[in-house]
Structures are given as structure tokens and as C-alpha cells.
Design a protein around this motif. Sequence first.
Motif, short mmCIF file in Angstrom:
data_model
loop_
_atom_site.label_atom_id
_atom_site.label_comp_id
_atom_site.label_asym_id
_atom_site.label_seq_id
_atom_site.Cartn_x
_atom_site.Cartn_y
_atom_site.Cartn_z
N ASP A 30 85.07 95.44 3.21
CA ASP A 30 85.04 96.73 2.51
C ASP A 30 84.74 97.90 3.43
O ASP A 30 84.93 99.06 3.05
CB ASP A 30 83.98 96.69 1.39
CG ASP A 30 84.38 95.75 0.26
OD1 ASP A 30 85.59 95.50 0.10
OD2 ASP A 30 83.47 95.26 -0.44
N ALA A 62 79.64 93.31 1.88
CA ALA A 62 79.74 92.82 0.51
C ALA A 62 79.27 91.38 0.39
O ALA A 62 78.76 90.97 -0.65
CB ALA A 62 81.18 92.94 0.02
N ALA A 76 88.62 98.26 5.42
CA ALA A 76 89.10 98.67 4.10
C ALA A 76 90.50 99.30 4.16
O ALA A 76 91.23 99.29 3.17
CB ALA A 76 88.12 99.67 3.47
#
Length: 300
Positions: A30, A62, A76
Amino acid sequence: PPELDPETMVACGQLASVLAEAYQHPVKLDIDVIRYNEALAKRESGLNDSHEEALLAKFPPAERLVLERPSVVLDAGYRIILWYLPGALNSSVQSITSGKTSTGQASKWRTHSTNFYASKEPQLKPGCINISPCWFQQGHEDGFMPEVSATLKGDRSLSVIQDMQRPGLISSAALRVMHPQLYRASISTHIELGNWAAKQGLDDMCRFLQHWTSVYTGAAIMCNRKSPSHRDPKCPPEGFDILTCIGGYGHGVMQLTNLGIELAYDPGVMVSYSGRLVRHGVQVAEGDRIVWAWFMRDSV
């Protein structure tokens, strides 16, 4: 190419196979590395634990991951930020790099004697050296001319570079796949450096550049060094340093703390990332470990 020796061609074949496997196993995170880089100070060392905890709070992983097979890690924005290549080095590359390190002593942790442990093999001397045919001495990047590193100013200087040719070719072949733009830019830089050295009458530099096979501008060779979690602030954020590790050590683990990733870090592994963006450290249970770190410098 037919001019390459058979051992190097076989080594390149194994590297290509592992690179292809890694590309087929993407791991998406992420984190946005562009935003993350903007949050870092210019000379980020990664040694300030409280500061790193604050960064983790702002950019929390995450999940925690353990990687053991060849993989690429994406951010990301689907940018590749890390190549993990266990088994990338075959026996010919591992054997040619054994035992070619020396010691260094300084006040900084990277070369301080307390950060090295004794070797089991008598021919290995714990320590760290930097080798470059053209670089700026530390603290002399403004208003000074580049020169060959101190390790290449002895009688065996050319033989040292010749011993490094196969590992240098392997690192270049890897970067050609991992980051083609950086590869081409570095080729252009080496050509310009050679032309500049010739015009300046720097005969040793010219000779060393002619035998230097890596597109990287330098290499650090470390034997049995403890490696706490840190960053390499001189590595460009868009760059890819390459680390390879050999030896007779047992279970090794590379911790990428800001990504929430641990890598199985066994002999024959190759890992590539920006040492500025990725905070990294290594733990090895026991045994001798030699690391080759190929790097570039913006100043060069």
C-alpha cells in the motif's frame, strides 16, 4: 555473446531464469514511495529509532510478510521497488568472490571494529572496503576532482579489478533487466568519465575504467559485518543498489522494517532496491558471510 567465457554465460543464464521467475510473482504493498520519499530528510540514516517509529506510524505496513521465493515488490502505484532473487548466483560467481575482502577501521558504524565478528575460515579477514575507479573521497564532493579509490592505489590494483569482472558483469546484466533507463544512463556516464579522464591525463583512472565491467560506479565488499537496520542516504531514491551475499553461514534474514517484509537471506541471494527508501538490516545466526554491494553516486 560468444566473447564471454562459458562460466559467465552459465551464470547469466541462471540469473535470467531467477529474474523471470521473480517477475511472475509480484507482491503489492500500500505504500506510495513518492510520498514516502518526500517525508524523508535529505541525509536520512535510518539509525534514529524514534524517528523511524514516527515514519511507520505515518506509513504503516498493511501486513507482515516473509518472502522465500523470487519476487518483485510493487508500491501503491505499481512501481517495482524491490527485486528479491534467492539463488541468483551460481557456484562460479560465489567461488570467485570468496576471500577478497580486507579490514577497515573508522569512527562510523559501517567500518568500526566492534561491528565485525571473527571468521571461521583463516583466509577471511573481517572488514569492509570500497572499490571504485572514479569517485569523490568522502566529504570532497564539492569543488574537488574525482579520483580512484584508495584501495586501487597499490601494486595489485589492476588484478583486484580483474578479479571483480565476473561479479561486475552479473550486476550489470541484472540492472539491464531491473532498470533499463538507469542502465543506459550509467553506460553514458562511464563513457563520459573515460573521455574526461583521458583529457585530464589520468592514466590510472583510464586503465581502471577500461577493465571495470560493472555499470555501477563502485562496490563495497563486507566480510562478517553486523548490519543493524539503516538506510543508505547517498543512494538516489529512483536508483537500485544491488546486494549479493555468499559464504558458509547458516540461516540469514534481511529485515525491511518500513515495508513490513522479511527475506530469507541465504548464500547466493541477490537483492536490489533503493537503499534510501528501504530501511534494511541483516541477521545471521553463525558462519562467514561476504556481501558485495554495488552502488552509484549522483555526484559522479
